[in-house]
Design a protein around this motif. Structure first.
Motif, PDB file in Angstrom:
ATOM      1  N   ILE A  26       0.835  -1.210   0.000  1.00 23.74           N
ATOM      2  CA  ILE A  26       0.000   0.000   0.000  1.00 23.74           C
ATOM      3  C   ILE A  26       0.867   1.256   0.000  1.00 23.74           C
ATOM      4  N   ALA A  27       2.014   1.205   0.687  1.00 20.20           N
ATOM      5  CA  ALA A  27       2.898   2.371   0.693  1.00 20.20           C
ATOM      6  C   ALA A  27       3.386   2.662  -0.728  1.00 20.20           C
ATOM      7  N   THR A  28       3.743   1.609  -1.461  1.00 20.33           N
ATOM      8  CA  THR A  28       4.210   1.781  -2.835  1.00 20.33           C
ATOM      9  C   THR A  28       3.072   2.253  -3.732  1.00 20.33           C
ATOM     10  N   PHE A  29       1.911   1.626  -3.559  1.00 22.32           N
ATOM     11  CA  PHE A  29       0.743   1.986  -4.365  1.00 22.32           C
ATOM     12  C   PHE A  29       0.396   3.456  -4.155  1.00 22.32           C
ATOM     13  N   PHE A  30       0.437   3.878  -2.910  1.00 22.56           N
ATOM     14  CA  PHE A  30       0.133   5.271  -2.590  1.00 22.56           C
ATOM     15  C   PHE A  30       1.152   6.207  -3.246  1.00 22.56           C
ATOM     16  N   GLY A  31       2.411   5.764  -3.277  1.00 22.05           N
ATOM     17  CA  GLY A  31       3.448   6.596  -3.868  1.00 22.05           C
ATOM     18  C   GLY A  31       3.308   6.768  -5.380  1.00 22.05           C
ATOM     19  N   GLN A  32       2.651   5.792  -6.030  1.00 20.10           N
ATOM     20  CA  GLN A  32       2.567   5.849  -7.497  1.00 20.10           C
ATOM     21  C   GLN A  32       1.195   6.279  -7.981  1.00 20.10           C
ATOM     22  N   ASN A  33       0.325   6.652  -7.071  1.00 19.50           N
ATOM     23  CA  ASN A  33      -1.073   6.752  -7.407  1.00 19.50           C
ATOM     24  C   ASN A  33      -1.714   7.940  -6.716  1.00 19.50           C
ATOM     25  N   THR A  34      -2.613   8.603  -7.401  1.00 17.38           N
ATOM     26  CA  THR A  34      -3.310   9.698  -6.731  1.00 17.38           C
ATOM     27  C   THR A  34      -4.812   9.470  -6.724  1.00 17.38           C
ATOM     28  N   ASP A  35      -5.249   8.295  -7.132  1.00 18.82           N
ATOM     29  CA  ASP A  35      -6.679   8.032  -7.129  1.00 18.82           C
ATOM     30  C   ASP A  35      -7.104   7.538  -5.748  1.00 18.82           C
TER      31      ASP A  35
END
Lengths: 360, 313
Positions: free
Chosen positions: B267-276
């Motif tokens: 989730i930390a990585t996903f949050f870093g690559q994503n703004t949705d």
């Protein structure tokens, strides 16, 4: 004979059954601890073609060195009058040029300055980021420990009442504890959003729009507070259940005796409940302090130590930045050792405080 | 015996009626307070779950009002997108394997060690016990960096079938694997300590009776002690599971590749690559809700276990 034979088998079984755990504990706790001390005396890197070199206490020197410089205000060379800037404040020479030019200040960087009278004192450290992180941890602890402990006590008293639904409320207050702080840090980034965050919506609602929108995580003045609020929200239920256990261990008969003696509710709280919670309170305060020093995930996810000037950096965050991100394992280990010594001191204070109470 | 004062107050006097009224008001205020606090503790979780079923545009519209907490729209789009864009199932599998395997191994390994410490007599026992108790004060954060240095230099045996022959090769470095997230956490001083305390309280006469019958110490442990110690096994299981499932620091530094990545790093990585935010909140819900459900089912055990973990640190 009958007595000695079970003993011999005891010894064999004792070592055999204990072996996996003792081996694990030795390899993954004791050995890293020894490695930490050894590495902290070297310039070791995580990945390096060259062997680590022994640097003695160099890492600790860099970590802990602090010095003070006194600066005199600038004067106009012709008239000798003090120079002032457009706001009428005294002007001082730049600390950086002095720190760079004088040999005894080699390796020092400005940490912060204090103006007293017409003098400016520059507090410089060899690692201002570490000093700033330590200061942040102390600030975090000084807010979280009293606030969270008293909140947890209040919650425990509330849900300890004999009323319908008390268990439901206890479960609700406890539920953030089982959530992952990593996930909650991400969710709270949205809650703290300046324009769309619910926190600002509440602030606006309560203050009827009088307080402007706070840029919680983007402002150096509020970022640490944002982390503090999240941390208290996440962990208060944990201290609450420890207080609950403490409350339930106070014998009912003490309350009955106090009632017979004519004590009202407030007196019963001050003279029965609080003294009965003494050990629990010491315990809660100590573990909350230790938790405060272990602060890492919220910082890593929410602010990366920022928004600027290391406003929210913590000791563990700095250790990971140095030891992992930058690959300076030697220096990161030195930070880890200092971190451990801090936690050890807090634990020893706990032991001392609890021992004293036992003698009463 | 003097009667307790409040019991002998008259029931029908006007002053008691007034007092009753005050007591009722007090009750109402109590519930208002309890509910208000409950809202504070619940709203981030409720908001997360409700919003995960809304498109991002709706989330941003709804935060202006109480709609933020109401299911104004319902779509599984966010969940679909998370599965389509990331290897979510893999990360979930990794987290589940790491947590369950660590729990199972640690129940066996630590309870056996605690049994040896609490019920058997052998040379060096007192010293080992002292060391284990001393280690309770070592927070993981203090050894994370040197442990990283250590596991990067350890070897791991890899079995492979090569042309009909079974070969064992040694793989250097434990980084980027599942076992680097399991093996170091199996032996745990705190779990040993919890088992140890529990085993001390089991009456010794039981062992001695079994000894007379010729049972070996291991058999006594397995047949007698383990069945008597269900609560402490549950406690250690819950604590170890939560620590592994929620851990972030260690996988964040020891695992870079997607292959062994757990959900927290996911989730930390996903949050870093994503703004949705709709997708981020769907991701967050999928990590949080399963644990919350298990917590609600076994809440008494959870709360008791976690309260006992206060001893840690």
């Amino acid at each position: 004979m009958a007595k000695s034979s079970p003993r011999r088998s005891d010894a064999i079984y004792g070592w055999l059954m204990g072996a996996p755990a003792f081996l694990g504990v030795f390899t993954f706790i004791i050995l890293p601890f020894i490695i930490a001390i050894a590495l902290s005396l070297t310039n070791a890197r995580l990945i390096s073609p060259t062997a680590p070199e022994f640097v003695g206490l160099g890492n600790y020197d860099r970590l802990l060195s602090v010095t003070i410089l006194r600066l005199n205000p600038l004067r106009d060379e012709a008239s000798g009058r003090l120079l002032r800037d457009s706001e009428g404040k005294l002007e001082f020479p730049r600390s950086r040029s002095i720190l760079r030019s004088e040999e005894r200040y080699e390796g020092f960087f400005e940490w912060f300055t204090v103006d007293i009278g017409d003098k400016r004192y520059v507090i410089a450290a060899k690692d201002p980021v570490f000093m700033r992180s330590l200061r942040n941890n102390l600030f975090f602890a000084s807010v979280v420990v009293p606030l969270q402990s008293s909140l947890a006590l209040a919650l425990a008293l509330l849900v300890n009442q004999r009323i319908r639904g008390a268990r439901l409320f206890r479960t609700i207050y406890f539920s953030p504890v089982v959530t992952s702080i990593t996930v909650m840090s991400v969710v709270w980034i949205f809650l703290y959003n300046k324009d769309a965050g619910l926190i600002n919506q509440f602030v606006n609602c309560i203050s009827a729009g009088q307080l402007g929108s706070v840029n919680w995580l983007g402002d150096v003045r509020s970022a640490m507070w944002a982390i503090i609020i999240l941390s208290i929200w996440h962990a208060a239920g944990f201290q609450m259940v420890i207080f609950l256990a403490g409350l339930q261990s106070i014998p009912e008969i003490l309350y009955e005796a106090a009632s017979i003696d004519g004590a009202n509710a407030r007196q019963r709280f001050w003279y029965v409940t609080l003294p009965g919670l003494r050990n629990t309170s010491v315990f809660v305060v100590i573990i909350t302090t230790i938790f405060s020093f272990r602060l890492f995930t919220q910082v890593r996810i929410m602010t990366q130590g920022g928004p600027r000037d290391n406003a929210t950096s913590s000791v563990v965050f700095h250790a990971v930045e140095e030891g992992f991100r930058a690959g300076h394992v030697g220096y990161g280990s030195a930070i880890s050792v200092v971190f451990f010594l801090i936690v050890l001191c807090i634990s020893l204070i706990q032991r001392f405080a609890l021992r004293n109470s036992g003698g009463e | 015996m003097s009667p307790i004062p409040q019991n002998c107050q008259g029931r029908d006097t006007p002053s008691t009626a007034g007092r009753n009224w005050i007591r009722h008001l007090g009750h109402v205020l109590d519930y208002v307070l309890l509910t208000g606090i409950a809202f504070v503790f619940l709203f981030p979780i409720v908001f997360m779950v409700i919003s995960s079923f809304k498109p991002s545009t709706v989330i941003f519209r709804d935060v202006r009002s109480l709609d933020a907490f109401l299911p104004t729209t319902f779509t599984l789009e966010n969940y679909d997108r998370v599965f389509a864009r990331t290897n979510f199932a893999r990360f979930m599998f990794n987290s589940a394997v790491i947590s369950t395997v660590t729990v199972l191994l640690s129940l066996i390994v630590n309870s056996m060690a605690a049994y040896a410490l609490a019920r058997l007599r052998w040379r060096g026992q007192a010293l080992v016990l002292t060391i284990i108790i001393a280690l309770l004060t070592v927070p993981f954060e203090a050894i994370a960096i040197p442990l990283l240095f250590l596991v990067n230099r350890l070897f791991w045996p890899v079995l492979a079938v090569d042309g009909g022959n079974l070969t064992i090769s040694m793989q250097e470095s434990w980084l980027n694997t599942l076992h680097v997230q399991i093996v170091p956490f199996v032996a745990d001083a705190f779990s040993i300590f919890l088992f140890y305390q529990f085993f001390l309280d089991i009456p010794r006469e039981l062992d001695e009776a079994a000894l007379v019958d010729g049972a070996s110490p291991f058999l006594i442990y397995w047949r007698l002690i383990v069945p008597l110690s269900r609560p402490v096994f549950a406690t250690v299981a819950i604590l170890q599971f939560l620590f592994r499932w929620n851990d972030y620091l260690w996988p964040a530094i020891s695992v870079q590749s997607e292959k062994a990545r757990p959900l927290t790093v996911g989730i930390a990585t996903f949050f870093g690559q994503n703004t949705d935010w709709g997708q981020i909140l769907a991701y967050a819900s999928m990590i949080t809700v399963p644990v919350l459900i298990v917590f609600l089912l076994f809440q008494r055990g959870f709360i008791r276990s976690i309260a006992s973990s206060g001893l840690k640190g």
